[in-house]
Motif scaffolding. Structure first.
Motif, PDB file in Angstrom:
ATOM      1  N   ASP A 167       0.829  -1.200   0.000  1.00 15.04           N
ATOM      2  CA  ASP A 167       0.000   0.000   0.000  1.00 15.04           C
ATOM      3  C   ASP A 167       0.870   1.259   0.000  1.00 15.04           C
ATOM      4  O   ASP A 167       0.540   2.264  -0.623  1.00 15.04           O
ATOM      5  CB  ASP A 167      -0.915   0.028   1.229  1.00 15.04           C
ATOM      6  N   ASP A 168       1.997   1.217   0.702  1.00 16.33           N
ATOM      7  CA  ASP A 168       2.896   2.366   0.729  1.00 16.33           C
ATOM      8  C   ASP A 168       3.679   2.495  -0.572  1.00 16.33           C
ATOM      9  O   ASP A 168       4.080   3.590  -0.965  1.00 16.33           O
ATOM     10  CB  ASP A 168       3.848   2.253   1.917  1.00 16.33           C
ATOM     11  N   THR A 169       3.924   1.370  -1.239  1.00 17.49           N
ATOM     12  CA  THR A 169       4.508   1.425  -2.579  1.00 17.49           C
ATOM     13  C   THR A 169       3.561   2.165  -3.525  1.00 17.49           C
ATOM     14  O   THR A 169       3.980   3.000  -4.327  1.00 17.49           O
ATOM     15  CB  THR A 169       4.780   0.010  -3.116  1.00 17.49           C
ATOM     16  N   VAL A 170       2.284   1.856  -3.414  1.00 22.97           N
ATOM     17  CA  VAL A 170       1.284   2.566  -4.229  1.00 22.97           C
ATOM     18  C   VAL A 170       1.307   4.055  -3.899  1.00 22.97           C
ATOM     19  O   VAL A 170       1.184   4.904  -4.800  1.00 22.97           O
ATOM     20  CB  VAL A 170      -0.117   1.971  -3.996  1.00 22.97           C
ATOM     21  N   ALA A 171       1.497   4.397  -2.623  1.00 26.21           N
ATOM     22  CA  ALA A 171       1.569   5.805  -2.231  1.00 26.21           C
ATOM     23  C   ALA A 171       2.757   6.499  -2.895  1.00 26.21           C
ATOM     24  O   ALA A 171       2.661   7.656  -3.326  1.00 26.21           O
ATOM     25  CB  ALA A 171       1.662   5.922  -0.711  1.00 26.21           C
ATOM     26  N   ILE A 172       3.896   5.825  -2.989  1.00 26.96           N
ATOM     27  CA  ILE A 172       5.052   6.400  -3.685  1.00 26.96           C
ATOM     28  C   ILE A 172       4.746   6.582  -5.164  1.00 26.96           C
ATOM     29  O   ILE A 172       5.058   7.622  -5.764  1.00 26.96           O
ATOM     30  CB  ILE A 172       6.296   5.513  -3.481  1.00 26.96           C
ATOM     31  N   ARG A 173       4.121   5.594  -5.767  1.00 30.23           N
ATOM     32  CA  ARG A 173       3.764   5.704  -7.187  1.00 30.23           C
ATOM     33  C   ARG A 173       2.821   6.881  -7.425  1.00 30.23           C
ATOM     34  O   ARG A 173       2.960   7.628  -8.405  1.00 30.23           O
ATOM     35  CB  ARG A 173       3.126   4.402  -7.665  1.00 30.23           C
ATOM     36  N   GLU A 174       1.869   7.047  -6.512  1.00 28.08           N
ATOM     37  CA  GLU A 174       0.932   8.165  -6.655  1.00 28.08           C
ATOM     38  C   GLU A 174       1.640   9.502  -6.484  1.00 28.08           C
ATOM     39  O   GLU A 174       1.328  10.476  -7.187  1.00 28.08           O
ATOM     40  CB  GLU A 174      -0.200   8.007  -5.636  1.00 28.08           C
ATOM     41  N   ALA A 175       2.599   9.569  -5.562  1.00 24.49           N
ATOM     42  CA  ALA A 175       3.357  10.805  -5.359  1.00 24.49           C
ATOM     43  C   ALA A 175       4.204  11.128  -6.582  1.00 24.49           C
ATOM     44  O   ALA A 175       4.340  12.295  -6.970  1.00 24.49           O
ATOM     45  CB  ALA A 175       4.231  10.688  -4.116  1.00 24.49           C
ATOM     46  N   VAL A 176       4.791  10.111  -7.197  1.00 17.66           N
ATOM     47  CA  VAL A 176       5.566  10.321  -8.424  1.00 17.66           C
ATOM     48  C   VAL A 176       4.661  10.825  -9.540  1.00 17.66           C
ATOM     49  O   VAL A 176       4.995  11.776 -10.255  1.00 17.66           O
ATOM     50  CB  VAL A 176       6.280   9.029  -8.839  1.00 17.66           C
ATOM     51  N   ALA A 177       3.492  10.200  -9.688  1.00 20.31           N
ATOM     52  CA  ALA A 177       2.546  10.631 -10.721  1.00 20.31           C
ATOM     53  C   ALA A 177       2.084  12.062 -10.488  1.00 20.31           C
ATOM     54  O   ALA A 177       1.977  12.859 -11.430  1.00 20.31           O
ATOM     55  CB  ALA A 177       1.349   9.680 -10.753  1.00 20.31           C
ATOM     56  N   ALA A 178       1.836  12.417  -9.217  1.00 20.12           N
ATOM     57  CA  ALA A 178       1.370  13.769  -8.904  1.00 20.12           C
ATOM     58  C   ALA A 178       2.432  14.814  -9.198  1.00 20.12           C
ATOM     59  O   ALA A 178       2.114  15.978  -9.465  1.00 20.12           O
ATOM     60  CB  ALA A 178       0.961  13.838  -7.431  1.00 20.12           C
ATOM     61  N   SER A 179       3.704  14.405  -9.170  1.00 24.07           N
ATOM     62  CA  SER A 179       4.787  15.352  -9.457  1.00 24.07           C
ATOM     63  C   SER A 179       4.951  15.622 -10.938  1.00 24.07           C
ATOM     64  O   SER A 179       5.711  16.510 -11.328  1.00 24.07           O
ATOM     65  CB  SER A 179       6.107  14.818  -8.881  1.00 24.07           C
ATOM     66  N   GLY A 180       4.255  14.857 -11.767  1.00 24.88           N
ATOM     67  CA  GLY A 180       4.315  15.065 -13.215  1.00 24.88           C
ATOM     68  C   GLY A 180       5.448  14.341 -13.909  1.00 24.88           C
ATOM     69  O   GLY A 180       5.661  14.537 -15.111  1.00 24.88           O
ATOM     70  N   VAL A 181       6.183  13.492 -13.187  1.00 30.44           N
ATOM     71  CA  VAL A 181       7.291  12.752 -13.793  1.00 30.44           C
ATOM     72  C   VAL A 181       6.745  11.650 -14.698  1.00 30.44           C
ATOM     73  O   VAL A 181       5.818  10.927 -14.316  1.00 30.44           O
ATOM     74  CB  VAL A 181       8.195  12.144 -12.710  1.00 30.44           C
ATOM     75  N   ASP A 182       7.295  11.553 -15.894  1.00 27.98           N
ATOM     76  CA  ASP A 182       6.851  10.563 -16.868  1.00 27.98           C
ATOM     77  C   ASP A 182       7.515   9.223 -16.570  1.00 27.98           C
ATOM     78  O   ASP A 182       8.608   8.930 -17.045  1.00 27.98           O
ATOM     79  CB  ASP A 182       7.205  11.032 -18.278  1.00 27.98           C
TER      80      ASP A 182
END
Length: 539
Positions: A167-182
């Protein structure tokens, strides 16, 4: 003190992964298979899926390293010197986040938590409960490398933590996506260090209170996402060198016992250390990946200093050089060294061995000196492996990723979920009914296969045992003369050779040598969740 079997619990059901999810009738490469039956397919296939259709072009890479050392905790005095905080006998210093009290040199005034009568502890994970941190020996890190080829972009983040739930891995993925990184996919790995903060819940002040801190978990999520962003910003065309080295051969009959011990039957040790060296086209270092299998717990359960253990020294010596100024000196590679742990289950440990360092000095204690010596040995081998590694010709990048449900079959962990030690969602059971074989909760996790030229990286949500990954029940993967014959009976599915456990003679290891390496990682995709909800899957 006993070590928790949480991670092996998560691994066991994974072995039956095939067919756990029904997917459309697409073939693995995204084309129509032409069959009428539904075939299992990974959730993400790159190149091939929308957003990562093409993998054409030069291989690119970028790396970054950011500290995740806790910045706000109070220290304490271990009055009875048992490395366990007991409120009735030990004394915590109520000085707040900066650990400075009134009257201390440099005291800037009262800060957060100072004088409130509450022990703001960082609970160290990996052995027993109530091991509160008393200081910091070396920084813990989030170290990221981002790979890109054509439309395919994959990030790998290694965290100096005991484990990291899905679940925390998903949180990191969501944070990366929110930062706009491709980035198409983020893989999160834990080095599985037993000398860092509890990020899973079971190593708190006692068995009724979790050892996790939500503010720190959020700090790790944000820092890991920032490391991915920085690595992505540094992307550039690279060359790849990949290879492996036998860590037993240089030490004669002692073999693997110079660096690792298998503390549980059957004795099976993966002696191979893998490396991947990424350099810019003008020869400047970008990143070095080191894959080896051993618990980072050299300083043992008595240590109260936050540290990444021998991993700290491996990375430092790979980057900066080994034994500078001595006859055995060799330069470092520079760039960012990223350590990826391997098949540590079973259980691989540096405890109970004597490490002979490159200068011939023996180190026996469970301390930082031995961790340093072990780090030098492994770094020296890694540097040799890089020197001998061939350049990969036109390396390609590809990814397969899938989520899966696995049952929580261990009744102790079922209880720990129910009392709230594990902050992670449960699925597919009736929370109002008794848990039994017909009503067993499941957790959501994931696995990945990342291909990078000649290297295959396989992520595993748990502590993978070497005998599962490489075999060795027959004694062929002992790799030292110092281990005794295991007392555990060989499982009936394995046939021992004529000269094996039945004759009390180990056959000589036959698998030593250099080859491309497969990378399996402890706690790669598993981490404590950000929610405490208990949710059955909709019917």
């Amino acid at each position: 003190m006993s070590r928790s079997p949480l991670l092996p619990l998560l691994l066991i059901p994974v072995l039956g992964l095939t067919g756990c999810t029904n997917k459309p009738t697409d073939s693995d490469d995204g084309s129509d298979s032409g069959t009428s039956t539904a075939a299992w397919r990974p959730d993400l296939v790159c190149p091939g899926d929308p957003g990562c259709e093409s993998g054409q072009g030069d291989l690119m890479a970028g790396a970054a390293a950011l500290p995740i050392t806790p910045t706000c905790f109070e220290t304490w005095q271990d009055v009875n010197d048992d490395a366990t905080y007991t409120s009735s006998t030990d004394v915590f210093l109520d000085c707040g986040c900066d650990q400075l009290c009134k009257g201390d040199k440099g005291w800037p005034g009262a800060d957060e938590g100072e004088g409130d009568g509450v022990f703001q502890a960082v609970w160290i994970a990996g052995f027993g409960e109530a091991r509160a941190a008393a200081g910091v020996h070396d920084d813990l890190w989030a170290r990221a490398v981002v790979f890109r080829q054509g439309d395919v972009t994959v990030a790998l983040v290694a965290l100096d933590l005991v484990g990291w739930f899905y679940d925390d891995t998903v949180a990191i993925r969501e944070a990366v996506a929110a930062s706009g990184v491709d980035v198409d996919h983020v893989i999160v790995d834990a080095t599985h260090v037993h000398e860092g903060p509890d990020t899973m819940g079971q190593w708190g002040p006692d068995l009724t209170h979790p050892g996790t801190d939500r503010a720190y978990m959020d700090q790790v999520v944000a820092t890991a996402a920032s490391a991915v962003s920085q690595a992505a910003a540094a992307l550039q065309p690279v060359t790849l060198r990949a290879g492996s080295i036998d860590t037993a051969a240089p030490f004669g009959d002692k073999g693997t016992r110079n660096t690792v011990r298998d503390s549980r039957d059957p004795v099976a040790i993966d002696e191979q250390l893998g490396v991947a060296q990424l350099d810019s086209l003008d020869g400047q270092p970008v990143a070095t990946l080191v894959n080896w299998s051993n618990h980072p717990e050299t300083t043992d359960s008595d240590n109260l200093q936050l540290t990444s253990d021998y991993v700290h020294y491996v990375r430092t010596y790979v980057e900066d050089g080994v034994d500078q100024g001595t006859a055995t000196a060799r330069p470092g590679l520079g760039g960012t060294c990223i350590f990826i742990n391997g098949t540590v289950g079973g259980l691989m440990t540096p405890l109970g061995i004597t490490v002979t360092d490159p200068d011939g000095v023996d180190w026996k204690g469970n301390n930082f000196e031995k961790a340093d010596a072990l780090g030098r040995v492994i770094a020296d081998l890694a540097l040799t492996a890089v020197d001998e590694a061939p350049v990969a010709k036109q390396p390609t990048l590809s990814l397969r990723s899938a989520e899966l449900m696995i049952p929580v079959e261990n009744y102790v962990f079922q209880a720990l979920f129910l009392i709230g030690l594990f902050d992670r969602a449960l699925y597919n059971y009736d929370p109002e009914a008794n848990i039994d074989e017909d009503n067993t909760p499941e957790i959501l996790t994931g696995m990945d296969v990342l291909q990078l030229g000649p290297i295959t990286m396989i992520t595993v949500p748990g502590e993978l045992a070497p005998e599962v990954a490489i075999g060795g029940y027959d004694g062929s993967r002992v790799n030292t003369t110092e281990d005794e014959l295991p007392t555990t009976r060989i499982p009936p599915i394995w046939r021992p050779p004529r000269r094996g456990p039945t004759s009390r003679t180990w056959p000589a290891p036959s698998t030593r040598g250099s080859s491309a390496w497969a990378m399996t990682r402890s706690a790669t995709c598993c981490r404590p969740t950000t929610t405490s909800s208990v949710t059955p899957r909709p019917t």
